[in-house]
Structures are given as structure tokens and as C-alpha cells.
Design a protein around this motif. Structure first.
Motif, short mmCIF file in Angstrom:
data_model
loop_
_atom_site.label_atom_id
_atom_site.label_comp_id
_atom_site.label_asym_id
_atom_site.label_seq_id
_atom_site.Cartn_x
_atom_site.Cartn_y
_atom_site.Cartn_z
N TRP A 49 -1.73 -3.36 -7.54
CA TRP A 49 -1.43 -4.09 -6.30
C TRP A 49 -1.55 -5.60 -6.54
CZ3 TRP A 49 -3.96 -7.41 -2.97
CH2 TRP A 49 -3.39 -7.59 -1.72
N SER A 86 -9.51 5.65 -10.15
CA SER A 86 -8.11 5.68 -9.71
C SER A 86 -7.84 4.56 -8.70
CB SER A 86 -7.80 7.04 -9.09
OG SER A 86 -6.49 7.08 -8.63
N GLY A 116 -2.25 6.10 -2.43
CA GLY A 116 -2.86 4.80 -2.17
C GLY A 116 -1.84 3.68 -2.16
N ALA A 117 -0.90 3.74 -3.09
CA ALA A 117 0.15 2.73 -3.14
C ALA A 117 1.01 2.80 -1.89
CB ALA A 117 1.01 2.91 -4.39
N SER A 168 -5.30 1.32 -8.92
CA SER A 168 -4.35 0.97 -7.86
C SER A 168 -4.51 -0.48 -7.44
CB SER A 168 -4.53 1.89 -6.64
OG SER A 168 -4.15 3.20 -6.96
N ALA A 226 -3.22 8.12 -6.60
CA ALA A 226 -2.80 6.73 -6.80
C ALA A 226 -1.50 6.44 -6.05
CB ALA A 226 -2.62 6.44 -8.29
#
Length: 106
Positions: free
Chosen positions: A100, A92, A11-12, A96, A8
Motif C-alpha cells: 500500500w 500478511s 485487505g487490499a 499489505s 492479503a
């Protein structure tokens, strides 16, 4: 659980750094979406005319994370798969996306 948080976080990070110009296909609608198939999960984010993708692919005993477009100098990230499945990777990525979208300035 630590692996999920790592994925996660990656990804962020991709959302914040891997924005590319998507002008060839027209401006994408702002937002975040998740798609998956038998071996991979893709999170697509679009904002202000830029689109980026984070792709998690199960490759044998590993999960390989790539970004499209990839920030300069970025290589795919490979981590042991452990107990990760497409379903857990997708969950997951969806979390995210929620984070977002909650943080996106409109």
C-alpha cells in the motif's frame, strides 16, 4: 499459502473500497500501520483525511475479517483458520502495508 494470499487480497480490496471520513478525530497522518493482540490483527490505512481498518480476528477454528467502516452491504468474511496464527496474520498485514505504501501517490 493460498489463504495468506486471499487475506492479503481482501485487505487490499478493503484499502481501495472501505475509506471513511475520520473528521471527528482530526485528519490522520497518511500511512499504514498494523497492530495486534492475542486474538486479532488490525491494519489501519489513512490517506487524504480518510481512515479505514481491516480487522482479522481468530474465532475458534475460523478467521473473521471485518472492515471499519464497512462498505455498504458488506458482511464479515469467515474462512477456516487452518494453520493461521496471529503471527502469520500480522506478517500478511505488514506485507499489505508495504504494498500500500509503495503504491500510494504522494
Amino acid at each position: 499459502m493460498k489463504k495468506l494470499m486471499l487475506l492479503a487480497a481482501l485487505g487490499a480490496a478493503a484499502i481501495l473500497t472501505a475509506c471513511g471520513d475520520d473528521s471527528s478525530s482530526g485528519a490522520a497522518a497518511d500511512g499504514c500501520s498494523v497492530t495486534s493482540d492475542d486474538t486479532s490483527v488490525t491494519m489501519t490505512t489513512s490517506a487524504l483525511g480518510y481512515t479505514s481498518k481491516t480487522i482479522w480476528k481468530i474465532d475458534g477454528d475460523n478467521v473473521v475479517t471485518t472492515y471499519d467502516p464497512a462498505p455498504e452491504g458488506t458482511e464479515p468474511i469467515t474462512v477456516p483458520k487452518g494453520d493461521q496464527t496471529i503471527e502469520t496474520l500480522k506478517a500478511s498485514a505488514e506485507e499489505s502495508c508495504k504494498a500500500w505504501e509503495a503504491a500510494e501517490v504522494k
